[in-house]
Write a protein that holds these residues in place. Structure first.
Motif, PDB file in Angstrom:
ATOM      1  N   THR A   7       0.826  -1.197   0.000  1.00 56.21           N
ATOM      2  CA  THR A   7       0.000   0.000   0.000  1.00 56.21           C
ATOM      3  C   THR A   7       0.863   1.251   0.000  1.00 56.21           C
ATOM      4  O   THR A   7       0.539   2.248  -0.634  1.00 56.21           O
ATOM      5  CB  THR A   7      -0.929  -0.006   1.223  1.00 56.21           C
ATOM      6  OG1 THR A   7      -1.643  -1.221   1.249  1.00 56.21           O
ATOM      7  CG2 THR A   7      -1.894   1.168   1.181  1.00 56.21           C
ATOM      8  N   ILE A  43       1.774   2.032  -3.436  1.00 55.17           N
ATOM      9  CA  ILE A  43       0.651   2.595  -4.189  1.00 55.17           C
ATOM     10  C   ILE A  43       0.558   4.094  -3.954  1.00 55.17           C
ATOM     11  O   ILE A  43       0.324   4.876  -4.874  1.00 55.17           O
ATOM     12  CB  ILE A  43      -0.664   1.913  -3.778  1.00 55.17           C
ATOM     13  CG1 ILE A  43      -0.668   0.471  -4.282  1.00 55.17           C
ATOM     14  CG2 ILE A  43      -1.872   2.655  -4.333  1.00 55.17           C
ATOM     15  CD1 ILE A  43      -1.882  -0.311  -3.849  1.00 55.17           C
ATOM     16  N   PHE A  44       0.793   4.523  -2.697  1.00 52.50           N
ATOM     17  CA  PHE A  44       0.604   5.922  -2.352  1.00 52.50           C
ATOM     18  C   PHE A  44       1.908   6.718  -2.386  1.00 52.50           C
ATOM     19  O   PHE A  44       1.976   7.821  -1.854  1.00 52.50           O
ATOM     20  CB  PHE A  44      -0.055   6.042  -0.976  1.00 52.50           C
ATOM     21  CG  PHE A  44      -1.448   5.476  -0.953  1.00 52.50           C
ATOM     22  CD1 PHE A  44      -2.465   6.090  -1.660  1.00 52.50           C
ATOM     23  CD2 PHE A  44      -1.734   4.315  -0.250  1.00 52.50           C
ATOM     24  CE1 PHE A  44      -3.743   5.579  -1.655  1.00 52.50           C
ATOM     25  CE2 PHE A  44      -3.019   3.807  -0.245  1.00 52.50           C
ATOM     26  CZ  PHE A  44      -4.028   4.426  -0.953  1.00 52.50           C
ATOM     27  N   ILE A  54      -1.760   9.955  -8.464  1.00 51.51           N
ATOM     28  CA  ILE A  54      -1.980   9.080  -9.618  1.00 51.51           C
ATOM     29  C   ILE A  54      -3.011   7.996  -9.320  1.00 51.51           C
ATOM     30  O   ILE A  54      -3.972   7.841 -10.081  1.00 51.51           O
ATOM     31  CB  ILE A  54      -0.641   8.483 -10.108  1.00 51.51           C
ATOM     32  CG1 ILE A  54       0.245   9.608 -10.665  1.00 51.51           C
ATOM     33  CG2 ILE A  54      -0.887   7.405 -11.168  1.00 51.51           C
ATOM     34  CD1 ILE A  54       1.618   9.165 -11.100  1.00 51.51           C
ATOM     35  N   PRO A  55      -2.869   7.209  -8.233  1.00 45.77           N
ATOM     36  CA  PRO A  55      -3.927   6.215  -7.960  1.00 45.77           C
ATOM     37  C   PRO A  55      -5.275   6.848  -7.654  1.00 45.77           C
ATOM     38  O   PRO A  55      -6.319   6.305  -8.047  1.00 45.77           O
ATOM     39  CB  PRO A  55      -3.387   5.440  -6.753  1.00 45.77           C
ATOM     40  CG  PRO A  55      -2.330   6.279  -6.167  1.00 45.77           C
ATOM     41  CD  PRO A  55      -1.747   7.066  -7.285  1.00 45.77           C
ATOM     42  N   ILE A 101      -6.751   7.782 -11.039  1.00 40.44           N
ATOM     43  CA  ILE A 101      -7.231   6.589 -11.754  1.00 40.44           C
ATOM     44  C   ILE A 101      -8.552   6.108 -11.174  1.00 40.44           C
ATOM     45  O   ILE A 101      -9.491   5.769 -11.895  1.00 40.44           O
ATOM     46  CB  ILE A 101      -6.165   5.474 -11.712  1.00 40.44           C
ATOM     47  CG1 ILE A 101      -4.926   5.899 -12.522  1.00 40.44           C
ATOM     48  CG2 ILE A 101      -6.728   4.166 -12.260  1.00 40.44           C
ATOM     49  CD1 ILE A 101      -3.752   4.949 -12.393  1.00 40.44           C
ATOM     50  N   ALA A 102      -8.644   6.079  -9.839  1.00 45.02           N
ATOM     51  CA  ALA A 102      -9.891   5.665  -9.184  1.00 45.02           C
ATOM     52  C   ALA A 102     -11.033   6.600  -9.561  1.00 45.02           C
ATOM     53  O   ALA A 102     -12.156   6.162  -9.842  1.00 45.02           O
ATOM     54  CB  ALA A 102      -9.699   5.633  -7.673  1.00 45.02           C
ATOM     55  N   VAL A 129      -7.142   0.203   0.802  1.00 49.81           N
ATOM     56  CA  VAL A 129      -7.597   0.811  -0.453  1.00 49.81           C
ATOM     57  C   VAL A 129      -8.844   1.689  -0.262  1.00 49.81           C
ATOM     58  O   VAL A 129      -9.422   2.145  -1.254  1.00 49.81           O
ATOM     59  CB  VAL A 129      -7.918  -0.289  -1.494  1.00 49.81           C
ATOM     60  CG1 VAL A 129      -6.673  -1.054  -1.851  1.00 49.81           C
ATOM     61  CG2 VAL A 129      -9.017  -1.211  -0.980  1.00 49.81           C
ATOM     62  N   LEU A 137      -9.081   4.999  -2.073  1.00 49.14           N
ATOM     63  CA  LEU A 137      -9.332   4.834  -3.514  1.00 49.14           C
ATOM     64  C   LEU A 137     -10.812   4.602  -3.787  1.00 49.14           C
ATOM     65  O   LEU A 137     -11.359   5.100  -4.775  1.00 49.14           O
ATOM     66  CB  LEU A 137      -8.512   3.669  -4.058  1.00 49.14           C
ATOM     67  CG  LEU A 137      -6.979   3.804  -3.990  1.00 49.14           C
ATOM     68  CD1 LEU A 137      -6.315   2.574  -4.576  1.00 49.14           C
ATOM     69  CD2 LEU A 137      -6.522   5.053  -4.716  1.00 49.14           C
ATOM     70  N   ASN A 140       3.359  13.281 -11.433  1.00 50.26           N
ATOM     71  CA  ASN A 140       2.437  13.714 -10.387  1.00 50.26           C
ATOM     72  C   ASN A 140       1.820  15.070 -10.737  1.00 50.26           C
ATOM     73  O   ASN A 140       0.640  15.321 -10.469  1.00 50.26           O
ATOM     74  CB  ASN A 140       3.177  13.807  -9.046  1.00 50.26           C
ATOM     75  CG  ASN A 140       2.418  13.102  -7.931  1.00 50.26           C
ATOM     76  OD1 ASN A 140       1.583  12.229  -8.182  1.00 50.26           O
ATOM     77  ND2 ASN A 140       2.702  13.486  -6.701  1.00 50.26           N
TER      78      ASN A 140
END
Length: 815
Positions: free
Chosen positions: A2, A5-6, A11-12, A15-16, A57, A60, A338
């Protein structure tokens, strides 16, 4: 995991949110579930934060639900009781409203976005809400933003041509919050009051008008219209051949003010202000030169955006460039990925429909491709020694070409998806034209704008210099676009193929990396190539190896067009639909061609013109010009209209085989399918040598296609007289499983005797929704029902897809 991911949290989250917006457009109307999801996830986040647990998550999921909610006002709006959507498609109204934005001229029409205030009828009126588009014919009145108008018209709801993969025009207009349209004669529009608001918008529009007038003083030539597009964002005057030339040369993006133009202005301004501030000891001692240059660069960027009209694409570009400039205010090392994600998120929060905009997709994918491609190149070129000046110049030219290469590579499938054309000379043309326009033409134009309040003479000198340089650039574009190999038309890739392309591109770009990245790239490349091979085999089978008959009755509005796919892939196109003037709307380019490209069809074995009426002929012009058409079937009848003369010229120029009607065989056997020409008689032209005695409708080609025990009859626009002649000539041979209604369901056709001989199980009516002719006529529908026919209509069911193996027949309506 995780934490990884962060590491780039925007970016995540972006996308979400994008997935949420897409889901909201596909499955609207579930806002209560989205709100519930956000509440539950927020509770979980608070709980896990208090107990110092990983957030997992859940953030997200919140952004996904947030994206879903963002798009709902456009996809599933809740209209008040007095919204104009409740008063469409019924009768004429007296419409009073305020012009929402400056009118745009388009193909001898004036388009006005009107914010409706009241509707009136029978000496009474009532307040309403909502915007409509008004199309005005000449003579055009002088109308400006903020003017209050009155006109008489019938408000029509926004509707689509409902074909597989077709453009969703209704959603496109909904994203602009336009919910209806009407037509009006210019001389019948009454201007009730002029805009008296001296606000910033009025000042900007007045300035833009003065700049346009200044450009008009540069002389005659196409450079005037292109210069208006580059400086004030007005593309309405650009001729079709000029726009087509730019597209063929691979620089169509230059004509629309977007990230390229704003980015060039920002770059030039940043370099200038940084140089200027380098002479200030205060800025040098405090290391403020970059920060100061970034802040000062915002002014010309915003000024250019305002002067160019701040279209949605320009707004997005200004936001994106502003975010990039603001990164200089922070001491941390810049992360372009970013930064790009932040810009995209700001734009999507402000305007969620931007996600579905072509300019948004192309701009961000181009920048993303450049950033990623450049990062790979930079990673492999660290620690380079200083080289000679001429080597550095060549290196910069190569770098510029590489930027164009990455942008073209990154946007290639998107360009194919939307435009079905790729330029083979794009890198060269961008290398030649973009510097000229970006660093000479546009800056000179903006300098003239700044000089205008101080010296009209100085402004005129600069704008003439800009136009002169632009004329030279246009000659280069025209020369390059003239090469036969400059551009090629392409089929439409589907979502799976686009994904395969990007994944494979990533794998190829990472093959030179060391370690696990390279191994992963090799494995991914192998899997994608295998998946692509399966996809290619599927389409090869679908196009050339299958053994069934497929027919698509295309929804072309008030007209007729049918695609016939015979066993083993040979294609016939019977008519192409069309409106009276292709310059207003080209059915062939906008409707028929996309259907063909989506089916991976670029070659038409035979186009069939049943008769030379505009609603059957005009859509064929684009097909004959841009597809590989082998032959033409027609009845050798002619029409005294420009589109028919143009069609004949295209057939001659492209050397499409044409056999005189009297010499054509009456029957063709092709891969198990039988095609019969039943009407008119071979000698009909000799019998009616006087053209005034001929009836274009009654002389329509009538074609019957049989496959096994199933058959389809295409009778064109024949009327009662021709129906009697065919019954007398062919009798029981007319029996068919499917009948395409003659003359779109007119009361002059589909006589009882004709229907009795055909005895169809299914009738398909190709007609426009609530068309002015009243097709199909109620008496005709009654006769079809009396014959126990299943009725399908393109105005209600959209396109009709028919398939048959010779024993059974299936029909699938688009709606």
């Amino acid at each position: 995991m995780t934490d990884r991911i962060f590491s780039r949290p925007i970016i995540p989250f972006l996308i979400a949110m994008i997935f949420g917006i897409v889901s909201g457009s596909w499955f609207p109307g579930n806002s209560i579930w989205a709100y519930s999801t956000i509440f539950l996830c927020a509770c979980l986040i608070v709980f896990r934060t208090v107990y110092k647990k990983n957030l997992s998550v859940w953030p997200l999921v919140i952004f996904f639900a947030f994206g879903y909610l963002l798009i709902q006002p456009w996809i599933a709006p809740k209209f008040p009781s007095n919204h104009i959507t409740h008063f469409t498609d019924n009768h004429q109204w007296k419409i009073v409203g305020v012009v929402d934005k400056n009118p745009a001229s388009y193909n001898n029409r004036l388009r006005i976005i009107l914010r409706v205030e009241t509707l009136g009828r029978d000496n009474s009126s009532f307040p309403v809400a909502g915007k409509i588009r008004v199309t005005v014919t000449k003579p055009f009145p002088d109308i400006f933003v903020g003017d209050r108008l009155s006109l008489i018209g019938k408000i029509r709801s926004i509707r689509n041509f409902n074909n597989p993969g077709g453009f969703n025009y209704r959603r496109y207009m909904a994203f602009k919050k336009i919910w209806g349209s009407t037509y009006a004669l210019g001389k019948r529009i009454v201007i009730l009051s002029r805009n008296s608001d001296p606000g910033i918008n009025a000042i900007i529009e007045k300035t833009r008008t003065k700049i346009s007038d200044l450009i008009d003083k540069t002389g005659d030539g196409s450079q005037q219209d292109v210069l208006k597009a580059l400086i004030v964002g007005d593309r309405t005057g650009i001729a079709k051949n000029i726009a087509a030339g730019f597209n063929r040369a691979g620089i169509g993006h230059v004509l629309a003010i977007s990230g390229l133009h704003i980015g060039i202005i920002a770059t030039a301004s940043f370099i200038f202000f940084r140089w200027l501030l380098s002479y200030s000891k205060l800025f040098l001692w405090n290391a403020w030169t970059k920060k100061g240059a970034a802040i000062l660069s915002l002014f010309p960027v915003i000024l250019y955006g305002l002067i160019s009209g701040m279209s949605p694409s320009t707004q997005r570009a200004v936001i994106m460039v502003t975010v990039f400039l603001m990164t200089f205010l922070f001491e941390k090392e810049q992360d372009p990925m970013n930064t790009l994600a932040i810009a995209a998120m700001i734009i999507l929060v402000a305007s969620p429909p931007s996600l579905f905009s072509i300019s948004f997709q192309l701009s961000f994918i181009a920048v993303l491709s450049i950033i990623y491609g450049w990062s790979l190149r930079y990673a492999g070129n660290k620690g380079m020694i200083k080289k000679a000046w001429h080597i550095r110049i060549m290196g910069r030219l190569f770098s510029f070409a590489l930027v164009s290469f990455f942008a073209i590579l990154g946007t290639l499938p998107i360009v194919m998806f939307y435009f079905n054309q790729i330029s083979l000379v794009g890198i060269i043309t961008n290398l030649l034209i973009v510097p000229i326009i970006g660093f000479v033409v546009v800056p000179l134009g903006l300098i003239s704008v700044l000089l205008y309040p101080l010296s009209i003479f100085g402004a005129l000198i600069c704008i003439k210099a800009s136009a002169g340089v632009l004329a030279y650039a246009l000659s280069i574009v025209h020369y390059i676009a003239g090469f036969p190999f400059a551009a090629i038309k392409t089929i439409t890739p589907n979502f799976f193929e686009i994904c395969c392309y990007y994944i494979l591109a990533w794998a190829i770009l990472n093959l030179k990396r060391a370690g696990l990245r390279r191994k992963a790239a090799v494995i991914v490349a192998v899997f994608v190539i295998l998946a692509g091979s399966v996809d290619a085999c599927y389409w090869a089978y679908n196009r050339f190896w299958r053994d069934d008959l497929r027919v698509t009755i295309i929804d072309v509005g008030q007209g007729s067009a049918a695609l016939i796919e015979l066993p083993e892939g040979r294609c016939f196109l019977i008519d192409g639909g069309g409106v009276s003037d292709n310059s207003i709307f080209d059915v062939g380019a906008r409707i028929v061609a996309p259907v063909l490209w989506r089916k991976k069809i670029k070659t038409i074995d035979t186009i069939v013109l049943s008769h030379p009426n505009a609603d059957h002929l005009n859509g064929l012009l684009y097909i004959a010009r841009h597809f590989n058409v082998k032959r033409l079937w027609c009845n050798s009848d002619s029409a005294d209209i420009n589109s028919y003369r143009e069609f004949v010229e295209i057939i001659r120029k492209n050397r499409i085989e044409t056999i005189a009607f009297k010499d054509m065989p009456r029957t063709y056997e092709i891969n198990g399918a039988r095609l019969e020409i039943l009407h008119p008689p071979k000698d009909y032209i000799d019998k009616t040598k006087n053209e005034k005695q001929r009836n274009l409708n009654n002389n329509s080609l009538v074609i019957k296609i049989s496959f096994g025990s199933k058959s389809i009859l295409f009778p064109g626009d024949i009327m009662a007289q021709a129906e009697r002649d065919i019954v007398a000539t062919h009798g029981d041979e007319l029996k068919s499983t499917v009948l395409v209604a003659p003359h779109h369901g007119s009361k002059t056709s589909s006589t009882a005797m004709f229907l009795e001989k055909i005895n169809p199980e299914i009738v398909i009516i190709s007609a426009g929704w609530k068309n002015r002719f009243g097709f199909p006529h109620l008496s005709v529908l009654k006769r079809y029902n009396e014959n126990n026919c299943r009725i399908f209509r393109t105005d209600k069911n959209g396109a009709l897809m028919i398939s048959s193996d010779g024993r059974t027949l299936k029909i699938k309506p688009f709606m």
